[in-house]
Design an enzyme around this catalytic site. Structure first.
Site, PDB file in Angstrom:
ATOM      1  CG  ASN A 197      53.682  42.611  12.809  1.00 19.42           C
ATOM      2  OD1 ASN A 197      54.783  42.082  12.602  1.00 19.42           O
ATOM      3  ND2 ASN A 197      53.176  43.434  12.108  1.00 19.42           N
TER       4      ASN A 197
ATOM      5  N   GLY B  92      55.405  45.588  16.224  1.00 25.06           N
ATOM      6  CA  GLY B  92      54.526  46.195  15.221  1.00 25.06           C
ATOM      7  C   GLY B  92      53.184  45.732  15.291  1.00 25.06           C
ATOM      8  CD  GLN B  93      49.162  41.939  18.167  1.00 25.98           C
ATOM      9  OE1 GLN B  93      50.194  41.341  18.937  1.00 25.98           O
ATOM     10  NE2 GLN B  93      47.960  41.514  18.104  1.00 25.98           N
TER      11      GLN B  93
ATOM     12  CG  HIS C  81      46.217  40.638  12.175  1.00 24.71           C
ATOM     13  ND1 HIS C  81      46.282  41.094  13.599  1.00 24.71           N
ATOM     14  CD2 HIS C  81      47.142  41.124  11.397  1.00 24.71           C
ATOM     15  CE1 HIS C  81      46.924  42.149  13.581  1.00 24.71           C
ATOM     16  NE2 HIS C  81      47.609  42.090  12.687  1.00 24.71           N
TER      17      HIS C  81
ATOM     18  CG  HIS D  68      50.493  41.282   8.093  1.00 27.30           C
ATOM     19  ND1 HIS D  68      50.005  42.612   7.694  1.00 27.30           N
ATOM     20  CD2 HIS D  68      50.577  41.251   9.594  1.00 27.30           C
ATOM     21  CE1 HIS D  68      49.965  43.369   9.063  1.00 27.30           C
ATOM     22  NE2 HIS D  68      50.261  42.681  10.060  1.00 27.30           N
TER      23      HIS D  68
HETATM   24  P1  AMP Z   1      49.567  44.918  12.641  1.00 28.68           P
HETATM   25  O1  AMP Z   1      50.190  46.243  12.868  1.00 28.68           O
HETATM   26  O2  AMP Z   1      50.344  43.814  12.533  1.00 28.68           O
HETATM   27  O3  AMP Z   1      48.621  44.814  14.081  1.00 28.68           O
HETATM   28  O4  AMP Z   1      48.525  44.871  11.468  1.00 28.68           O
HETATM   29  C1  AMP Z   1      47.228  45.666  11.651  1.00 28.68           C
HETATM   30  C2  AMP Z   1      47.056  45.743  10.250  1.00 28.68           C
HETATM   31  O5  AMP Z   1      45.652  46.172  10.036  1.00 28.68           O
HETATM   32  C3  AMP Z   1      47.800  47.013   9.578  1.00 28.68           C
HETATM   33  O6  AMP Z   1      48.644  46.707   8.597  1.00 28.68           O
HETATM   34  C4  AMP Z   1      46.832  48.192   9.105  1.00 28.68           C
HETATM   35  O7  AMP Z   1      47.002  48.785   7.940  1.00 28.68           O
HETATM   36  C5  AMP Z   1      45.445  47.031   9.124  1.00 28.68           C
HETATM   37  N1  AMP Z   1      44.079  47.781   9.171  1.00 28.68           N
HETATM   38  C6  AMP Z   1      43.818  48.681  10.335  1.00 28.68           C
HETATM   39  N2  AMP Z   1      42.667  49.034  10.052  1.00 28.68           N
HETATM   40  C7  AMP Z   1      42.039  48.419   8.927  1.00 28.68           C
HETATM   41  C8  AMP Z   1      40.861  48.318   8.435  1.00 28.68           C
HETATM   42  N3  AMP Z   1      39.782  49.003   8.710  1.00 28.68           N
HETATM   43  N4  AMP Z   1      40.512  47.441   7.374  1.00 28.68           N
HETATM   44  C9  AMP Z   1      41.692  46.737   6.917  1.00 28.68           C
HETATM   45  N5  AMP Z   1      42.889  46.769   7.428  1.00 28.68           N
HETATM   46  C10 AMP Z   1      42.924  47.547   8.521  1.00 28.68           C
END
Ligand code: AMP
Ligand code: ZN
Length: 116
Positions: A89, A95-96, A102, A104
């Protein structure tokens, strides 16, 4: 360079707990805290890049490494045969929510197309 306000930099530095499934010199892989599929992990470069948009020519090798690690981890977790999806994202509108690049990796259930 780590960003002291960045959640993923804090997890990589061990300041916040993470459920690590892989670590190497260039990236880590953790289980997503709010999984959207039975298998949902995040491949995160150790270097702080805000998003894919922040990557430049010097990062081409790193980007390739992240995808190769995504494939290896997906297979190690048993999703090689049924399939898995890699998603990046980029930007809030897409949706980021964490502004440290990172990938997914989603697997373990049928994944619809197009994604929402
Ligand atoms: P995005 O929305 O693409 O930026 O993805 C961020 C992701 O990080 C989401 O799927 C969250 O559920 C995940 N996330 C947020 N905090 C944590 C955390 N402490 N440990 C693992 N994943 C996390
Ligand atoms: Zn960061």
């Amino acid at each position: 360079m780590a960003d002291e306000n960045c959640l993923f930099c804090k997890i990589i530095a061990g300041k916040i707990p993470g459920d690590f499934v892989h670590q190497d010199e260039r990236c880590v892989v953790i289980r997503d805290i709010n999984p959207q599929a039975p298998g949902h992990v995040l491949v995160i470069p150790r270097e702080h890049l805000e998003s894919l948009d922040d990557a430049s020519q010097k990062d081409e090798g790193l980007l390739g490494h992240l995808l190769r690690v995504a494939a290896r981890v997906a297979n190690d977790l048993g999703h090689g045969e049924s399939g898995y999806r890699t998603v990046i994202n980029t930007g809030a509108g897409a949706g980021q929510s964490v502004f440290h690049l990172h990938v997914h990796v989603l697997a373990g259930r049928p994944l619809g197309w197009p994604p929402g």
